[in-house]
Write an enzyme that holds these catalytic residues in place. Structure first.
Site, short mmCIF file in Angstrom:
data_model
loop_
_atom_site.label_atom_id
_atom_site.label_comp_id
_atom_site.label_asym_id
_atom_site.label_seq_id
_atom_site.Cartn_x
_atom_site.Cartn_y
_atom_site.Cartn_z
N HIS A 169 -13.34 10.75 -145.04
CA HIS A 169 -14.73 11.22 -144.93
C HIS A 169 -15.55 10.38 -143.95
O HIS A 169 -16.07 10.90 -142.97
CB HIS A 169 -15.37 11.30 -146.32
CG HIS A 169 -16.85 11.48 -146.30
ND1 HIS A 169 -17.47 12.59 -145.76
CD2 HIS A 169 -17.85 10.67 -146.74
CE1 HIS A 169 -18.78 12.46 -145.88
NE2 HIS A 169 -19.04 11.30 -146.46
N HIS A 186 -21.35 4.27 -144.22
CA HIS A 186 -22.52 4.86 -144.89
C HIS A 186 -22.39 5.00 -146.40
O HIS A 186 -23.39 5.01 -147.10
CB HIS A 186 -22.90 6.20 -144.26
CG HIS A 186 -22.05 7.35 -144.69
ND1 HIS A 186 -20.89 7.69 -144.05
CD2 HIS A 186 -22.19 8.25 -145.70
CE1 HIS A 186 -20.35 8.75 -144.65
NE2 HIS A 186 -21.12 9.11 -145.65
N GLU A 231 -23.27 2.38 -151.63
CA GLU A 231 -23.52 3.22 -152.79
C GLU A 231 -22.29 3.32 -153.71
O GLU A 231 -22.41 3.32 -154.92
CB GLU A 231 -23.92 4.61 -152.31
CG GLU A 231 -24.80 5.34 -153.28
CD GLU A 231 -25.19 6.70 -152.75
OE1 GLU A 231 -24.96 6.99 -151.57
OE2 GLU A 231 -25.71 7.49 -153.55
N ASP A 232 -21.12 3.42 -153.10
CA ASP A 232 -19.93 3.77 -153.89
C ASP A 232 -18.96 2.62 -154.12
O ASP A 232 -18.01 2.77 -154.89
CB ASP A 232 -19.13 4.89 -153.19
CG ASP A 232 -19.95 6.16 -153.06
OD1 ASP A 232 -20.99 6.25 -153.73
OD2 ASP A 232 -19.55 7.05 -152.28
#
Ligand code: MN
Length: 735
Positions: A53, A77, A81-82
């Protein structure tokens, strides 16, 4: 746009080197390995390794020919967050510029869109732009979204629909406004596929069924055009292609037509060397084919706000069909594809955010917008720099409110509803209780706590920022004042009429009321009462109009007689001073200006005493001493906040004079009264009445009514008297 069959680190590097050979691509490699490691345990919904991705996203950014920081951001990016990666770590490894970009994308990801209402969508678009101070954040976000849409088939149907709707509402319009036509079209087509699969697949089938036929048609028409243009020595690249599904569908919807009625499925594009040839080509085409009236658009002379330039025309083809043709230069073609990215010039390996072209681009957007009447037009939202003036916050239900910079929870409350504003007692921002003067930031979720007993106060005017909230608060306070003034005025008026034995019904019948209204310049009873309540029309003034002269005379006689009876020999020692209730100007009543003030005779408070106020029938606001027993018995609903405000009285040019009564117990001795009078006068205090009597045990009790300015002056008098020989005690009496 070039589409790579499969994106890899190598394909990204290849793409970057093609437009930026001297770029430091080793940082891209480092970022790719960092991301791969960070996401190593994750899989996509398709089951593929997650790193595909961010690799695809970075590839898209490279296709947009963006700078190296943007491409690294594409790779990183999702790491903050992940995964366990932190912004600090990213700043250390890849610099603060990349860290800020990653932070921007992460913040955008946290926003969830819950409503699809047209106006809301507009607000969300604005918010996204407002929150992204750097346009590259949006370009990364668009690429992220495009890749997610391309791989949407792996998600559950309800998620597909939600994401597709959001894409259609928010991201496709943003891509359009930024002028990146191909991203906009692909996002729209993919959204259509998940929102209206029946439409999408029907279109796909019908268009592909006629594919051979269409290709033959395209080829033949391209050849014909080429021939005609070369007759005039115009070198042109000509291509024809089916328009994208979403625009066909929109057209069918608009015309309520089936697909076979939509002739102009195909658009032809002619790319020539310069602007002169654009117009020349147009002339050649219009000479060969009949143009459809009203379909010619000159976006070269007047570019679209997003920078798009081309000539558009529709002509009638050899079989009577409509043919859409776009004519543009190579450079215009670039801009049509890459939009804002095409304008951004490199300077030492970075985007030059302040380059003349970029500034012009933004200015053109803003200029264009000024001429637009439709406020929903996006362009206001591309102010970018000008955006610092606005704050976008959420309601608990996920709607967005646009407020001005520096707005507080109170502004928000008034933006939700006037009543929410009026009843606002507190606020929670992102779940935490904050003061009402707290400053809101874009992205905050604001919850307002209300109470039915809350009402706006004048202090709120200092807190709120928006003119709407200010206007609502002012209107409320004004209305409150008017209501109270009206009530007071009515009570005063009725009481006065009763006092002189005049009946209101009679006045109305005789027409006296109407004549008086004309005289006072008022139109209604309410208006009249309001003037009385505010003290603009005093009782003396209106009595003259309503009460027969004889009745006034009679009352005056009664009063005079009373005064005469009161007079006694002692009054000769008393300095002449009229009995007054001065000091009204020294009182401030909460939320009320110009209200009639009276002092309770029961307790007769002085400046310096703690006081309370009550709205009283026919007497305005009556001021009592805080401990006055009568005040405690009053209806507490009528209680209003009052305070001494000496400065107000002084500024209005009124010296404060308050009546106070003192009781002096002393030994009975000759000349006592004279001594006391002198002592009081020496303190510059007027005596308005005096009385003395002796008791059986050789003592004397003197009662003095004095005029003092405040509690301090009274204390001075009391001390002076107590210091005199023969004086036993001095006390202030309340009656
Ligand atoms: Mn992502």
């Amino acid at each position: 746009m070039p589409k790579y069959a499969e994106s890899t680190l190598a394909s990204i590097l290849e793409a970057v080197r093609s437009y930026y050979p001297e770029g430091r691509t080793e940082l891209i490699e480092k970022a790719w390995h960092f991301a791969e490691k960070a996401h190593s345990t994750q899989k996509r919904a398709s089951g593929d390794p997650y790193i595909l991705h961010p690799t695809d996203v970075a590839q898209l950014l490279a296709e947009l020919k963006l700078d190296i920081a943007s491409i690294i951001t594409g790779l990183l990016h999702d790491t903050v967050e992940d995964t366990g990666a932190t912004l600090e770590e990213i700043a250390e490894l890849f610099g603060s510029e990349v860290a800020e970009l990653v932070d921007g994308v992460t913040k955008l990801n946290k926003i969830t869109f819950k409503t699809t209402e047209e106006k809301q969508a507009e607000n969300f678009r604005k918010m996204i732009l407002a929150m992204s101070k750097d346009i590259r954040v949006i370009l990364v976000k668009l690429s992220d979204r495009l890749n997610n849409m391309r791989t949407l088939e792996h998600l559950a149907p309800h998620k597909q629909q939600a994401i597709a709707q959001e894409t259609l509402d928010i991201y496709a319009p943003i891509a359009n406004r930024l002028g990146i036509g191909w991203i906009k079209q692909e996002l729209e087509d993919l959204s259509l596929r998940y929102l209206h699969p029946d439409v999408y697949y029907k279109l796909a089938k019908e268009i592909s069924m006629k594919k051979a036929e269409r290709e033959k048609y395209i080829e033949e028409f391209c050849d014909t055009l080429q021939e005609k243009l070369s007759e005039y020595d115009i070198q042109a690249l000509i291509a024809g292609r089916a328009k994208h599904f979403y625009s066909i569908w929109k057209k069918m919807e608009r015309r309520r037509a089936e697909l076979d009625q939509v002739n102009d499925l195909i658009a032809f594009r002619i790319v020539v060397d310069n602007i002169t040839e654009c117009y020349k080509s147009l002339g050649v085409i219009h000479a060969a084919y009949k143009p459809v009236p009203g379909r010619f658009k000159d976006y070269i002379a007047i570019p679209k706000p997003n920078g798009y330039q081309s000539l558009h025309t529709t002509v009638i083809g050899p079989f009577g069909e409509r043919i859409e043709i776009q004519i543009r230069t190579q450079e215009m073609s670039q801009i049509a594809e890459r939009g804002i990215a095409a304008h951004w010039k490199y300077k030492e390996g970075r985007f030059d955010l302040r380059s003349r072209e970029n500034v012009e681009w933004v200015n053109r957007l803003v200029e264009w917008h000024k001429d637009l009447k439709d406020p929903a037009e996006f362009l206001e939202t591309v102010k970018i720099d000008l955006f610092a003036e606005d704050v976008f916050v959420f309601t608990p239900k996920g709607s967005v409110k646009q407020l001005s910079h520096g707005a507080t929870p109170l502004d928000f409350a008034y933006a939700v509803h006037t009543d929410v504003g009026h009843r606002c007692v507190g606020a929670k921002v992102n779940g935490k209780i904050v003061p009402l003067r707290h400053r809101l930031k874009s992205g905050d979720t604001v919850e307002i706590v209300t109470s039915p007993s809350q009402t706006p106060s004048k202090d709120w005017l200092k807190i709120v920022k928006s003119s709407r909230a200010k206007a609502k608060i002012r209107a409320y306070i004004k209305q409150q004042e008017r209501d109270r003034a009206k009530e007071l005025g009515g009570e005063i008026f009725e009481k006065q009429l009763r006092h002189y034995g005049v009946s209101l019904a009679k006045l109305e019948k005789s027409g006296d009321i109407e004549r008086a209204f004309e005289y006072f310049g008022v139109k209604t009873m309410d208006e009249f009462f309001i003037h009385i309540g505010y003290g603009r029309i005093t009782p003396e003034y209106f009595i003259e109009k309503f009460v027969p002269k004889e009745a006034i005379e009679r009352q005056k006689e009664i009063q005079d007689k009373k005064h005469a009876e009161d007079a006694s020999f002692l009054k000769r020692v008393i300095q002449s001073a009229k009995r007054r209730t001065e000091g009204r100007n020294a009182i401030t009543v909460a939320n009320l200006d110009d209200v009639l003030i009276r002092f309770g005779r029961c307790c007769n408070p002085l400046p310096g005493d703690s006081i309370v106020g009550f709205i009283t029938r026919g007497r305005g606001v009556t001021i009592h001493h805080a401990t006055c027993s009568k005040a405690l018995d009053m209806d507490q609903d009528r209680r209003v906040e009052v305070a001494w405000n000496i400065r107000k009285a002084v500024e209005s040019g009124h010296a404060i004079k308050r009546n106070v009564r003192i009781r002096i117990l002393s030994l009975d001795a000759p000349g006592l009264l004279a001594l006391m009078s002198q002592t009081i006068s020496a303190c510059s205090v007027n005596i308005t009445s005096a009385n003395i009597r002796t008791t059986k045990d050789q003592k004397a009790i003197a009662i003095f009514d004095l005029e003092v300015s405040d509690l301090g002056q009274l204390q001075k008098v009391t001390q002076a008297l107590e210091a005199k020989k023969g004086v036993i005690a001095v006390e202030r009496t309340r009656s």
